[in-house]
Every structure is written in C-alpha cells, then in structure tokens.
Motif scaffolding. Structure first.
Motif, PDB file in Angstrom:
ATOM      1  N   ARG A  88       0.825  -1.212   0.000  1.00 42.38           N
ATOM      2  CA  ARG A  88       0.000   0.000   0.000  1.00 42.38           C
ATOM      3  C   ARG A  88       0.862   1.266   0.000  1.00 42.38           C
ATOM      4  O   ARG A  88       0.355   2.370  -0.194  1.00 42.38           O
ATOM      5  N   LEU A  89       2.169   1.124   0.226  1.00 40.17           N
ATOM      6  CA  LEU A  89       3.055   2.277   0.164  1.00 40.17           C
ATOM      7  C   LEU A  89       3.309   2.724  -1.267  1.00 40.17           C
ATOM      8  O   LEU A  89       3.650   3.884  -1.505  1.00 40.17           O
ATOM      9  N   THR A  90       3.134   1.826  -2.230  1.00 38.90           N
ATOM     10  CA  THR A  90       3.390   2.170  -3.627  1.00 38.90           C
ATOM     11  C   THR A  90       2.494   3.299  -4.116  1.00 38.90           C
ATOM     12  O   THR A  90       3.003   4.274  -4.684  1.00 38.90           O
ATOM     13  N   PRO A  91       1.164   3.227  -3.930  1.00 38.93           N
ATOM     14  CA  PRO A  91       0.357   4.364  -4.390  1.00 38.93           C
ATOM     15  C   PRO A  91       0.656   5.655  -3.613  1.00 38.93           C
ATOM     16  O   PRO A  91       0.525   6.749  -4.158  1.00 38.93           O
ATOM     17  N   LEU A  92       1.080   5.528  -2.368  1.00 38.46           N
ATOM     18  CA  LEU A  92       1.456   6.723  -1.613  1.00 38.46           C
ATOM     19  C   LEU A  92       2.723   7.357  -2.177  1.00 38.46           C
ATOM     20  O   LEU A  92       2.826   8.582  -2.277  1.00 38.46           O
ATOM     21  N   ALA A  93       3.691   6.519  -2.544  1.00 41.99           N
ATOM     22  CA  ALA A  93       4.918   7.033  -3.163  1.00 41.99           C
ATOM     23  C   ALA A  93       4.587   7.709  -4.493  1.00 41.99           C
ATOM     24  O   ALA A  93       5.111   8.790  -4.794  1.00 41.99           O
ATOM     25  N   ALA A  94       3.709   7.084  -5.261  1.00 45.01           N
ATOM     26  CA  ALA A  94       3.313   7.673  -6.543  1.00 45.01           C
ATOM     27  C   ALA A  94       2.612   9.011  -6.326  1.00 45.01           C
ATOM     28  O   ALA A  94       2.877   9.985  -7.045  1.00 45.01           O
ATOM     29  N   ALA A  95       1.745   9.091  -5.332  1.00 43.64           N
ATOM     30  CA  ALA A  95       1.054  10.349  -5.032  1.00 43.64           C
ATOM     31  C   ALA A  95       2.058  11.419  -4.587  1.00 43.64           C
ATOM     32  O   ALA A  95       1.911  12.600  -4.936  1.00 43.64           O
TER      33      ALA A  95
END
Length: 145
Positions: A88-95
């Motif tokens: 779930r950290l991946t979409p946060l990094a992308a954001a």
C-alpha cells in the motif's frame, strides 16, 4: 421486520493488461526519478546548474531535498510492490511524486520555462496513473495474504 438483502458489489480482478501497464510505468518512473534523485543529491550544484539551470537559482539544500524525495519516491514505487511488504506504500509514493511534479510545474511556470512543464506533466500523469491503479484498480496483496 426483515432486513433487505444487500448484495455486496462484485470486485473484479484487474486485467492482465492493466497490471502490465502499471508495472511498466512503475519501473520507468523508478528509473527516471531514481537517476534524477541520485544526480541531485550527489553532483556539485555548479555542475547541476550547467545541466539544468534551475539548481543555481535555489538554495543548495532545496536541490538536495528534492533529489532525496525523488530517490525515495523511486524506491517506494517498486520495493513495496516487488517484496509485497506493505504494498500500500506504492500508491502513496506515486502520489508523493505527483506532488513533486505539480510543485515543479508551478516553479517552472513562474520562471517561464514552459518546455520543462510538459516534461513535469508527463511524469506527473504517469505517477498519477500508478497511484490510481495501485490504490483502486489493481492493488497488490501483502505477502502471506
């Protein structure tokens, strides 16, 4: 009084094409932001100013901070997804990278550097695609789930 039967919405698994597109975007963005981040954190500011111009117009600490944010964002695009440890950290990094590109666009707009804005918009859009895809359409399950 009986309660009405509520049918839960059916969640369809993401298509293979979407997953492939997301992985491709994640890898390309990770390479681009990773290389840019390393460059901004390791090269002398004078050399960066010759290549990119803008690093000579802002405090060196800001250049290093941006480079660090880009490098960490690049890691966040790939490592949680590959290892399946807190994916779930991946979409946060992308954001986070979308935010970096939005701020960069405003900075370049203020300086009249319109050609740089197009590049920021392309990278920001690709990061937004990853954020949307990995959060809503094709989230990855954590290891052991």
């Amino acid at each position: 009084m009986q309660s009405a039967n509520i049918v839960p919405s059916v969640v369809r698994p993401a298509g293979r094409g979407l997953n492939i597109g997301l992985w491709m975007a994640q890898i390309v963005l990770a390479l681009m932001f990773g290389l840019a981040g390393v460059m901004k954190t390791t090269q002398p500011i004078a050399e960066l100013a010759q290549k990119l111009v803008w690093p000579g117009a802002v405090p060196p600490g800001l250049v290093r901070f941006i480079g660090t944010a880009e490098f960490l964002g690049a890691l966040g695009l790939v490592l949680p997804s590959v290892t399946r440890v807190r994916p779930r950290l991946t979409p946060l990094a992308a954001a986070g990278l979308v935010t970096v590109m939005a701020l960069a666009s405003v900075f370049h707009l203020m300086r009249g550097e319109f050609n740089a804005i197009a590049f920021n918009l392309v990278l920001g859009s690709a990061a937004a695609f990853v954020a949307w895809g990995r959060y809503r359409q094709a989230p990855l399950a954590p290891r052991g789930s």
